[in-house]
Scaffold this active site. Structure first.
Site, short mmCIF file in Angstrom:
data_model
loop_
_atom_site.label_atom_id
_atom_site.label_comp_id
_atom_site.label_asym_id
_atom_site.label_seq_id
_atom_site.Cartn_x
_atom_site.Cartn_y
_atom_site.Cartn_z
N TYR A 1 25.06 63.87 24.37
CA TYR A 1 24.70 63.68 22.97
C TYR A 1 23.43 64.46 22.66
O TYR A 1 22.50 64.52 23.46
CB TYR A 1 24.40 62.21 22.68
CG TYR A 1 25.60 61.30 22.83
CD1 TYR A 1 26.72 61.50 22.04
CD2 TYR A 1 25.59 60.27 23.74
CE1 TYR A 1 27.80 60.66 22.16
CE2 TYR A 1 26.67 59.43 23.87
CZ TYR A 1 27.79 59.61 23.08
OH TYR A 1 28.85 58.80 23.20
N ARG B 1 27.23 69.67 12.09
CA ARG B 1 27.29 69.41 13.51
C ARG B 1 28.73 69.12 13.87
O ARG B 1 29.57 68.93 12.99
CB ARG B 1 26.40 68.23 13.90
CG ARG B 1 26.86 66.90 13.34
CD ARG B 1 25.89 65.78 13.70
NE ARG B 1 25.83 65.54 15.13
CZ ARG B 1 26.60 64.68 15.78
NH1 ARG B 1 27.51 63.98 15.13
NH2 ARG B 1 26.49 64.51 17.08
N TYR C 1 33.01 54.89 26.00
CA TYR C 1 32.74 54.74 24.58
C TYR C 1 33.73 55.54 23.74
O TYR C 1 34.18 55.10 22.68
CB TYR C 1 31.31 55.18 24.26
CG TYR C 1 31.00 55.09 22.79
CD1 TYR C 1 30.83 53.86 22.17
CD2 TYR C 1 30.92 56.24 22.01
CE1 TYR C 1 30.58 53.77 20.80
CE2 TYR C 1 30.68 56.17 20.65
CZ TYR C 1 30.50 54.94 20.06
OH TYR C 1 30.27 54.85 18.71
#
Ligand code: FES
Lengths: 316, 360
Positions: free
Chosen positions: B48, B243, B339
């Site tokens: 991330y 993004r 996740y």
């Protein structure tokens, strides 16, 4: 992304004593970028750029309008604007928002001193478009009341809107106690004017129990684009030195010297442009480094950060 | 909406060994989707990050390019808009506009129509004051792809057939979330989200940006979300950013929202039992291109989420994509794979991609 706007002066009017209203348009008369109420235009005058509130309507306008008070001993920007004539060209950055209305507010209470009325005009245009509830207190010295007819016309179109014209700061402060104490729940207060007046209004509101989150002030001469002090970087890899002038980022200065640093956001957020520092103290202006990393002082985000001292040394 | 996993746009079957040599078998429709696919991985390792960059610049890929426009129209345009309309009919809760977001909804409408008209002047036109009466809030929108001609008055809901945000969501493939900024925070107070990847707009509406991102593992620690929050609060109009985000999805299924979990959840177990050819056809790399726009009149943040899906068997026709995706999946930490909901089959996906090489 819109870069610099090239604008042409299409009208010049005297709005009040020492206050000049300048109308700007694109050379071909096309639409200009929309702006948020309370926005300012950063105009490239001679010397440093100056920010002026837009006084016109913000939805894809055919012109921008600014009203500028002549400040004889100021930095020169206001004199430069006052010398503009019809047909002159001006460069400006797209409008920047820093004094926006709050969408959930039940009412906007606008308080203006002198030329501080300028950001309130675009608030009033938007209030009329969306039927927002507003009240304006406007204090000015005799002869210096710019845009009085404009605000009266704009407010007259609003249900329950009202304008009060006051002759000076003392009269304004005299009215303030009652006005602050009788606002509906959820009112947001906007104040713009001379620093001492802003401080007095904010102090009265705080004393009256207004939470800080419902107070909004626009101070003159403050702009988001702080150009920073000049400094120089020593590149230990090549043994050369690069100057970083005020208003130029370290990243751009390194680019100019042929030193490529990776980058993405150019806003101090993404972390791409981090470079190590071997001497000197960085002036951190990014959002990326942690407090610990800042204290260590051995890295800097080249897109936004600068140097505290005159030189910085990097192993590039 | 099909309930069984299916790939309606894929007409051929192939085995992993033939995937790389199957280019000749691709339909023009598939070719177009590959050419515009926003392949998200810039390295063999993915973590991330606040990977935002200025929007509107074209990114070349081995197969084509993506990113030149903020609002892209591709060969799925009509199909995806029809699917969105069907989802909204079934579940109106995918659309919400809190009352204070009325101006922001109009601001979104005009902003996105202008983006569309600028990017596709041959098929879409936006005209101000079409009657020439000097009414500057009067507009006409013509969209040849949908056969739509709509005149409207900016700010006047009665001039549109539906609420303005719902209406503009019928002209763009992107999902839309609007964030209001107040009290130093951002609030998800309006949106039309029909293609959510394992979340629910109906559940999140009215929540703060920080609450919405609360459950993401690792993000808090890395400060990614708080940094993104700070960045968004300072975002100015006329400087859109973008993004990418990604996951894997089984079947060409745009709507994998939490509400529909009973429909798609079992696929994650089912996929373990299919043969290799079916695996390559069903497992899709799902990429979101997200645009972040400070709306120029209302000052709300418009968050656009555009979803692209490419099955592994087509991804593998581009060798650089095949190898890089395999490397990223092999390296992805357990908690992130969990996740993303891909922990049960990401190892097989990586192995499938490795085996799909031309040299095998
Ligand atoms: S370019 Fe993103 S932090 Fe500098």
């Amino acid at each position: 992304m819109i870069a610099t706007l090239k604008l042409v002066v299409t009208a010049v009017e005297d709005a009040a004593r020492d206050i000049r209203t300048v109308t700007l348009a694109t050379p071909d008369g096309g639409e200009l970028p929309s702006f948020v109420p309370g926005s300012h235009l950063v105009v490239e005058c001679e010397g440093p750029a100056n920010a002026y509130s837009l006084v016109s309507d913000g939805v894809l306008p055919e012109h921008y309008r600014i009203s500028v008070l002549r400040v004889p001993d100021g930095a020169g920007g206001s004199r430069w604007i006052h010398d503009l004539g019809v047909g002159d060209t001006v460069s400006a950055l797209p409008p920047r928002s820093a004094f926006a209305p709050v969408a959930t507010a039940t009412k906007h209470l606008l308080i203006a001193g002198g030329i501080g009325v300028t950001p309130m005009l675009s608030h009033l245009h938007a209030a009329r478009r969306w039927g927002r509830r507003v009240q304006l207190l406007y204090a000015f010295r005799d002869g210096y009341g710019a845009h009085v007819a404009d605000v009266e016309e704009l407010v007259a179109a609003l249900p329950g809107g009202c304008v009060e014209l006051l002759s000076d700061r003392a009269a304004l402060l005299g009215r303030l106690g009652e006005v602050l104490g009788t606002q509906p729940l959820g009112t947001h207060l906007y104040v713009c004017g001379p620093g001492a007046m802003i401080d007095a209004v904010l102090a009265a509101a705080q004393a009256g129990g207004w939470p800080a989150s419902r107070l909004h002030a626009e101070r003159f001469g403050v702009d988001a684009l702080d150009p920073g002090e000049p400094f120089s970087v020593t590149l230990t890899g090549s043994g050369s030195t690069v100057d970083v002038p005020s208003g130029v980022s370290l990243l751009d200065a390194l680019d100019g010297a042929g030193v490529a640093v990776p980058r993405l956001c150019r806003q101090g957020v993404c972390g791409e442009c981090r470079i190590p520092v071997t001497a000197g103290t960085p002036l951190h202006r990014d959002l990326f480094l942690t407090d610990e990393e800042r204290r260590a002082g051995d890295a800097v985000m080249a897109c936004v950060s600068r140097s505290l001292g005159p030189t910085l040394e990097v192993p590039l | 909406m099909t309930t069984a996993p299916a790939t309606p746009t894929s007409t051929r079957t192939s085995t992993p060994t033939s995937a790389a040599s199957a280019e000749a078998a691709l339909t023009p429709h598939q070719d177009a989707l590959i050419a515009g696919f926003p392949f998200p991985f810039v390295a063999d390792r993915y973590r991330y990050s606040t990977n935002v960059e200025p929007a509107g610049t074209s990114v070349p890929t081995p197969a084509g390019q993506w990113g030149a426009a903020v609002v892209e129209v591709d060969v799925e345009y009509r199909a995806e808009l029809a699917e969105r309309a069907a989802i909204l009919r079934r579940d109106p809760g995918r659309h919400a506009v809190l009352p204070h977001m009325h101006a922001a909804a109009w601001d979104t409408l005009l902003t996105l129509l202008r983006e569309l008209a600028a990017a596709h002047p041959d098929r879409m036109r936006l005209t101000r004051d079409p009657a020439g009466t000097g009414a500057r809030d009067g507009w006409r929108w013509e969209n040849d792809l949908l056969g739509v001609v709509q005149e409207f008055t900016y700010g006047d809901d009665t001039t549109l057939p539906t609420e303005p945000l719902a209406w503009i969501a019928g002209q763009v493939q992107e999902d839309i979330v609007l964030l209001d900024q107040r009290n130093d925070s951002l609030w998800g107070d309006a949106g039309v989200v029909t293609f959510a990847a394992d979340w629910s707009f109906g559940f999140d509406v009215g929540m703060s940006f920080l609450e919405i991102h609360g459950p993401v593992p690792r993000l808090r620690e890395m400060g990614v979300i708080t940094r993104a929050h700070e960045f968004l609060k300072r975002l100015q109009p006329h400087q859109p950013y973008r993004r990418t985000n990604w996951t894997l999805t089984i079947g060409r299924r745009l709507d994998v929202s939490t509400e529909l979990y009973p429909e798609w959840g079992p696929d994650r177990a089912m996929i373990a039992d299919v043969d290799d050819a079916t695996f390559g056809r069903l497992v899709h790399l799902r990429v979101e291109v997200q645009h972040l726009i400070r709306l120029p009149e209302s000052a709300a943040i418009c968050f656009l989420i555009r979803t692209y899906l490419l099955p592994l068997e087509q991804l593998a026709t581009v060798d650089a994509w095949r190898l890089r995706t395999a490397a990223v999946l092999e390296d992805l930490p357990e908690d992130m794979a969990d996740y993303k909901g891909i922990i049960k089959y990401r190892d097989r996906a990586a192995a499938w991609l490795r085996a799909a090489g031309p040299g095998r």
